[in-house]
Design an enzyme around this catalytic site. Structure first.
Site, mmCIF file in Angstrom:
data_model
loop_
_atom_site.group_PDB
_atom_site.id
_atom_site.type_symbol
_atom_site.label_atom_id
_atom_site.label_comp_id
_atom_site.label_asym_id
_atom_site.label_seq_id
_atom_site.Cartn_x
_atom_site.Cartn_y
_atom_site.Cartn_z
ATOM 1 N N HIS A 302 35.845 44.839 43.008
ATOM 2 C CA HIS A 302 35.421 43.595 42.367
ATOM 3 C C HIS A 302 33.984 43.782 41.883
ATOM 4 O O HIS A 302 33.665 43.415 40.760
ATOM 5 C CB HIS A 302 35.526 42.432 43.355
ATOM 6 C CG HIS A 302 35.312 41.099 42.740
ATOM 7 N ND1 HIS A 302 36.035 40.658 41.647
ATOM 8 C CD2 HIS A 302 34.447 40.098 43.052
ATOM 9 C CE1 HIS A 302 35.624 39.446 41.311
ATOM 10 N NE2 HIS A 302 34.661 39.079 42.143
ATOM 11 N N GLU A 313 32.175 43.360 50.197
ATOM 12 C CA GLU A 313 33.337 44.125 49.747
ATOM 13 C C GLU A 313 33.290 45.540 50.321
ATOM 14 O O GLU A 313 34.327 46.092 50.720
ATOM 15 C CB GLU A 313 33.410 44.180 48.221
ATOM 16 C CG GLU A 313 34.697 44.836 47.726
ATOM 17 C CD GLU A 313 34.854 44.841 46.221
ATOM 18 O OE1 GLU A 313 35.933 45.221 45.743
ATOM 19 O OE2 GLU A 313 33.880 44.486 45.505
ATOM 20 N N LYS A 334 32.698 46.463 35.891
ATOM 21 C CA LYS A 334 31.862 45.318 35.495
ATOM 22 C C LYS A 334 30.451 45.772 35.124
ATOM 23 O O LYS A 334 29.717 45.031 34.472
ATOM 24 C CB LYS A 334 31.803 44.285 36.625
ATOM 25 C CG LYS A 334 33.097 43.510 36.842
ATOM 26 C CD LYS A 334 32.936 42.455 37.921
ATOM 27 C CE LYS A 334 34.214 41.652 38.141
ATOM 28 N NZ LYS A 334 35.270 42.433 38.809
ATOM 29 N N HIS A 339 31.174 40.405 33.951
ATOM 30 C CA HIS A 339 32.221 39.786 34.765
ATOM 31 C C HIS A 339 33.023 38.805 33.916
ATOM 32 O O HIS A 339 32.522 37.756 33.503
ATOM 33 C CB HIS A 339 31.565 39.072 35.944
ATOM 34 C CG HIS A 339 32.525 38.585 36.986
ATOM 35 N ND1 HIS A 339 33.896 38.653 36.843
ATOM 36 C CD2 HIS A 339 32.304 38.005 38.203
ATOM 37 C CE1 HIS A 339 34.467 38.155 37.914
ATOM 38 N NE2 HIS A 339 33.528 37.761 38.747
#
Length: 410
Positions: A302, A313, A334, A339
């Site tokens: 992510h 994470e 990203k 994002h």
């Protein structure tokens, strides 16, 4: 009944490419898609950079009149869906339309439409709001318009789980086919949040990087990371049952073999400090796939470039993989795209599939300073060739939503 589910088509609109191949090639090269905002007046906003889709012309596909009745996020969803269908080679005239569905969501929906229509009332310039205001603004109309265009009469829904939206839509569509409720699904996410209220809202909660330096703004896992960069775009996958894909001689791109979906039940914006929800989502996907943790070849994280996400994470990955976590390449694309909120998981699923097909792992660009707490292999700055058989993609959303997809090389 359980069936195997495969991906046979993909479509993408991103800040580093308006089709799948351009997007993938630029991600391999570490191309930065973040720049100064052109969609709105920079003088009216404090954060002046974003990941915009460049040279987007939906009128070529949708037509000028219809474009005026669609918010930008829905236009993007339609264009990406068209690419996914065309790339799949499917003949929709030979499809049972009642077994053909759509699951395409958005974290926010028609932000630009909401802003412009509300401005008419606030400024007093016009009291006559557009009769298309509601259907342009609501999230489910991306899926609805896709279904109308292609005659998809099966399940048509829009999962909304903030930044986990794209991943959850693909995962839930996978389950519909796996358990026999559909044969073909268009699934993914679309987002167009680069508006005054979009940028201003995220900035006011101190979520965005505010340096206004494109090259140092989205730096996942770097010690000096300080917020995410807002982006826009769409990602769509065409999913089919394996038997259906084989029967029509489809070019199979990958197989979806696992999906996990959990909630931290902890905080509206912060992930759980121990990463328990994200870890459980990864574990669920691995269990469903029936493989061992050390078989994972690559994780598309992510990786938002916020202090909390990247730390927690990383903790979640260590919780699932233990010492093997140090042997798994992890990158955040990203760093290149910014994002894309509800579309992020969808375009990052495409990255995972292309990584397996080409044996290449894209980098995390902008990485300069190591954070002592983040000590895994984040593929800094330069991508690498590597045999990739199983890939994971993680998406974590406000509200504590966690979603993971596990793909297998075909």
């Amino acid at each position: 009944m359980e069936r195997r589910v495969v991906v046979t088509g993909m479509g993408a609109l991103t800040p580093i490419g308006n089709d799948v191949d351009t997007f993938w090639n630029n991600s391999k090269e570490g191309k930065l898609g973040i720049d100064f905002i052109t969609l709105i007046d920079n003088d009216l906003i404090d954060v002046k950079i974003a990941g915009e889709v460049k040279n987007f012309n939906p009128e070529e596909l949708i037509g000028k009149k219809e474009c005026k009745r669609l918010d930008r996020f829905a236009q993007m969803a339609l264009v990406a869906s068209d690419e996914a269908l065309k790339s799949s080679g499917i003949d929709l005239d030979k499809v049972d339309k009642k077994r053909f569905g759509v699951m395409v969501g958005s974290g926010i929906g028609g932000f630009a439409t909401i802003e412009s229509e509300c401005a008419k009332l606030v400024t007093g310039k016009s009291k006559r709001m557009s009769p298309f205001f509601v259907p342009m603004a609501i999230i489910n109309l991306a899926a609805g318009n896709i279904a109308i265009r292609y005659g998809a009469e099966g399940s048509c829904t829009s999962v909304v789980t903030a930044c986990a939206t794209g991943t959850n839509n693909i995962g839930d569509a996978f389950r519909l086919i796996k358990h026999g409720y559909a044969d073909i699904m268009l699934a993914g996410g679309a987002e167009a949040p680069i508006t005054r209220i979009g940028v201003g809202g995220f900035h006011s909660m101190k979520a965005l990087n505010s340096s206004n330096d494109p090259s140092k703004a989205s730096t996942p896992f770097d010690k000096n990371r300080s917020g995410f960069v807002i982006g826009e775009g769409a990602g769509i996958l065409l999913l089919e049952s394996l038997e259906g894909a084989k029967a029509r001689g489809a070019n199979i791109l990958a197989e979806i073999v696992g999906y996990g979906s959990t909630c931290d039940a902890y905080h509206i914006t912060s992930p759980h400090p121990d990463g328990i929800g994200a870890a459980e989502a990864m574990s669920q996907a691995i269990k469903e796939a029936g493989i061992k943790e050390n078989e994972i070849s690559y994780i598309n994280a992510h990786g938002t470039s916020t202090q909390l996400n990247d730390k927690f994470e990383t903790a979640a990955i260590k919780k699932v993989f233990g010492e093997d976590a140090y042997n798994i390449p992890i990158s955040s694309t990203k760093s290149m795209t910014g994002h894309l909120l509800g579309a992020a998981g969808a375009i990052e699923s495409i990255i995972c599939i292309k990584a397996m097909r080409e044996g290449f792992i894209p980098p995390t660009i902008g990485y300069e300073t190591k954070d002592e707490e983040l000590d895994l292999d984040y593929v800094p700055n330069i991508g690498r060739k590597q045999d990739v058989k199983y890939t994971l993609t993680n998406s974590l959303g406000f509200g504590g939503h966690n979603a993971t997809l596990l793909f297998k090389r075909w």
